[in-house]
Design an enzyme around this catalytic site. Structure first.
Site, mmCIF file in Angstrom:
data_model
loop_
_atom_site.group_PDB
_atom_site.id
_atom_site.type_symbol
_atom_site.label_atom_id
_atom_site.label_comp_id
_atom_site.label_asym_id
_atom_site.label_seq_id
_atom_site.Cartn_x
_atom_site.Cartn_y
_atom_site.Cartn_z
ATOM 1 N N GLU A 27 0.807 -1.216 0.000
ATOM 2 C CA GLU A 27 0.000 0.000 0.000
ATOM 3 C C GLU A 27 0.845 1.274 0.000
ATOM 4 O O GLU A 27 0.340 2.358 0.227
ATOM 5 C CB GLU A 27 -0.975 -0.017 1.177
ATOM 6 C CG GLU A 27 -2.032 -1.085 1.007
ATOM 7 C CD GLU A 27 -3.113 -1.055 2.080
ATOM 8 O OE1 GLU A 27 -3.016 -0.268 3.051
ATOM 9 O OE2 GLU A 27 -4.067 -1.838 1.948
ATOM 10 N N TYR A 132 -14.099 -7.704 -5.103
ATOM 11 C CA TYR A 132 -15.242 -7.364 -4.257
ATOM 12 C C TYR A 132 -16.512 -7.159 -5.070
ATOM 13 O O TYR A 132 -17.577 -7.645 -4.702
ATOM 14 C CB TYR A 132 -14.938 -6.131 -3.409
ATOM 15 C CG TYR A 132 -13.810 -6.342 -2.425
ATOM 16 C CD1 TYR A 132 -13.712 -7.518 -1.683
ATOM 17 C CD2 TYR A 132 -12.830 -5.383 -2.239
ATOM 18 C CE1 TYR A 132 -12.673 -7.721 -0.787
ATOM 19 C CE2 TYR A 132 -11.792 -5.580 -1.340
ATOM 20 C CZ TYR A 132 -11.722 -6.752 -0.621
ATOM 21 O OH TYR A 132 -10.693 -6.946 0.276
#
Length: 160
Positions: A27, A132
């Site tokens: 990240e 997702y």
């Protein structure tokens, strides 16, 4: 590779912290992790645990995935589960471990009778966003994550 999904235990936290650090690198925040193994053990496995976790463990005892969750309360829905992080070791991505952990989190939410499971995803993490969406999750438009870091907290409290 063979693996099982199971409830995390305090002894898993050294390997869990390594996964957390790997996620921070992914990240683009490699130096942001301040939590320690002791913090994870104390806060997750003490008298009043603040989180619950599931791990993916290989047949040789290596933790290669982690899903960390905790309860939140929605004024509209009541008790919900927040998925803080779903992490799969980079070398194991694409092996089904992420889906297995994701399914376990959703089962946990169902077992606990919550009205919602929620989490955040970085907009540039296209594989996660697609994962997702394909699962049936909704990505809310118009909402932004708001945080105040430790320095901001101290400055605000000292002024007010």
């Amino acid at each position: 590779m063979d693996y099982i999904i199971r409830e995390g235990v305090a002894g898993d936290m050294p390997q869990a912290l390594q996964l957390i650090k790997e996620l921070a690198v992914f990240e683009k925040e490699p130096d942001a992790v301040e939590v320690t193994v002791d913090d994870l053990v104390k806060e997750g496995f003490g008298n009043k645990p603040l989180f619950h976790c599931f791990v993916a463990e290989t047949s040789v005892g290596e933790i290669v995935g982690l899903a960390l969750v905790y309860f939140r309360f929605s004024t509209w829905k009541g008790r919900t589960v927040h998925l803080e992080d779903l992490i799969v070791r980079e070398s194991m991505r694409g092996s089904g471990i992420g889906m297995a952990l994701y399914k376990r989190v959703m089962q946990y939410g169902t077992e606990k009778g919550v009205k919602r499971v929620e989490w955040n995803v970085l907009d540039w993490n296209t594989p996660a966003v697609n994962f997702y969406l394909k699962s049936g999750a909704k990505i809310l438009e118009g909402w932004q994550v708001v945080q105040m870091d430790e320095q901001g907290l101290q400055a605000f409290v000292s002024k007010n």
